[in-house]
Design a protein around this motif. Structure first.
Motif, PDB file in Angstrom:
ATOM      1  N   ASP A   6       0.818  -1.198   0.000  1.00  0.00           N
ATOM      2  CA  ASP A   6       0.000   0.000   0.000  1.00  0.00           C
ATOM      3  C   ASP A   6       0.858   1.257   0.000  1.00  0.00           C
ATOM      4  O   ASP A   6       2.051   1.216   0.318  1.00  0.00           O
ATOM      5  CB  ASP A   6      -0.889   0.040   1.248  1.00  0.00           C
ATOM      6  CG  ASP A   6      -2.050  -0.931   1.168  1.00  0.00           C
ATOM      7  OD1 ASP A   6      -2.420  -1.304   0.053  1.00  0.00           O
ATOM      8  OD2 ASP A   6      -2.572  -1.298   2.227  1.00  0.00           O
ATOM      9  N   LYS A   7       0.236   2.344  -0.326  1.00  0.00           N
ATOM     10  CA  LYS A   7       0.883   3.652  -0.285  1.00  0.00           C
ATOM     11  C   LYS A   7       1.362   3.937   1.146  1.00  0.00           C
ATOM     12  O   LYS A   7       0.669   3.652   2.115  1.00  0.00           O
ATOM     13  CB  LYS A   7      -0.146   4.697  -0.724  1.00  0.00           C
ATOM     14  CG  LYS A   7       0.315   6.104  -0.653  1.00  0.00           C
ATOM     15  CD  LYS A   7      -0.826   7.029  -1.129  1.00  0.00           C
ATOM     16  CE  LYS A   7      -0.703   8.341  -0.417  1.00  0.00           C
ATOM     17  NZ  LYS A   7      -1.824   9.227  -0.709  1.00  0.00           N
ATOM     18  N   ILE A   8       2.565   4.479   1.267  1.00  0.00           N
ATOM     19  CA  ILE A   8       3.129   4.825   2.573  1.00  0.00           C
ATOM     20  C   ILE A   8       2.579   6.181   3.009  1.00  0.00           C
ATOM     21  O   ILE A   8       2.572   7.143   2.234  1.00  0.00           O
ATOM     22  CB  ILE A   8       4.669   4.882   2.521  1.00  0.00           C
ATOM     23  CG1 ILE A   8       5.237   3.524   2.129  1.00  0.00           C
ATOM     24  CG2 ILE A   8       5.259   5.372   3.831  1.00  0.00           C
ATOM     25  CD1 ILE A   8       4.987   2.427   3.134  1.00  0.00           C
ATOM     26  N   VAL A   9       2.145   6.257   4.257  1.00  0.00           N
ATOM     27  CA  VAL A   9       1.617   7.482   4.833  1.00  0.00           C
ATOM     28  C   VAL A   9       2.511   7.874   6.003  1.00  0.00           C
ATOM     29  O   VAL A   9       2.834   7.044   6.850  1.00  0.00           O
ATOM     30  CB  VAL A   9       0.171   7.275   5.341  1.00  0.00           C
ATOM     31  CG1 VAL A   9      -0.346   8.513   6.035  1.00  0.00           C
ATOM     32  CG2 VAL A   9      -0.740   6.862   4.204  1.00  0.00           C
ATOM     33  N   GLU A  10       2.942   9.116   6.024  1.00  0.00           N
ATOM     34  CA  GLU A  10       3.733   9.608   7.145  1.00  0.00           C
ATOM     35  C   GLU A  10       2.834  10.415   8.069  1.00  0.00           C
ATOM     36  O   GLU A  10       2.102  11.292   7.620  1.00  0.00           O
ATOM     37  CB  GLU A  10       4.876  10.486   6.642  1.00  0.00           C
ATOM     38  CG  GLU A  10       5.950   9.687   5.950  1.00  0.00           C
ATOM     39  CD  GLU A  10       7.182  10.519   5.638  1.00  0.00           C
ATOM     40  OE1 GLU A  10       7.556  11.370   6.474  1.00  0.00           O
ATOM     41  OE2 GLU A  10       7.740  10.314   4.561  1.00  0.00           O
TER      42      GLU A  10
END
Length: 79
Positions: A2-6
């Protein structure tokens, strides 16, 4: 993957998140044991809804991976 979220959160928030995730791991572990044996601990009666012990174990492991990733990132930050 999945897309990485910070996210940037106060450390107290992160501690609370880890506490909640740990409770979820415990719940799913109890759920797995319930599906394996039929036993429900009267002191800890929370059983999550799922199909069988295998599914409960998979979800338990998923939460453990989340905790491990958060702790790894905390270690990198020195906290």
């Amino acid at each position: 993957m999945d897309k990485i979220v910070e996210l940037k959160l106060p450390s107290l928030f992160v501690g609370q998140l880890l506490d909640c995730l740990t409770i979820a791991v415990e719940d799913w572990h109890r759920t797995k044991l319930y599906h394996e044996s039929g036993y429900v601990d009267p002191e800890e009666p929370c059983i999550r809804e799922c199909s069988d012990a295998y599914e409960a174990e998979q979800i338990e492991n998923y939460y453990k991976q989340i905790i491990a990733e958060i702790e790894k990132q905390l270690d990198k930050q020195g906290g």
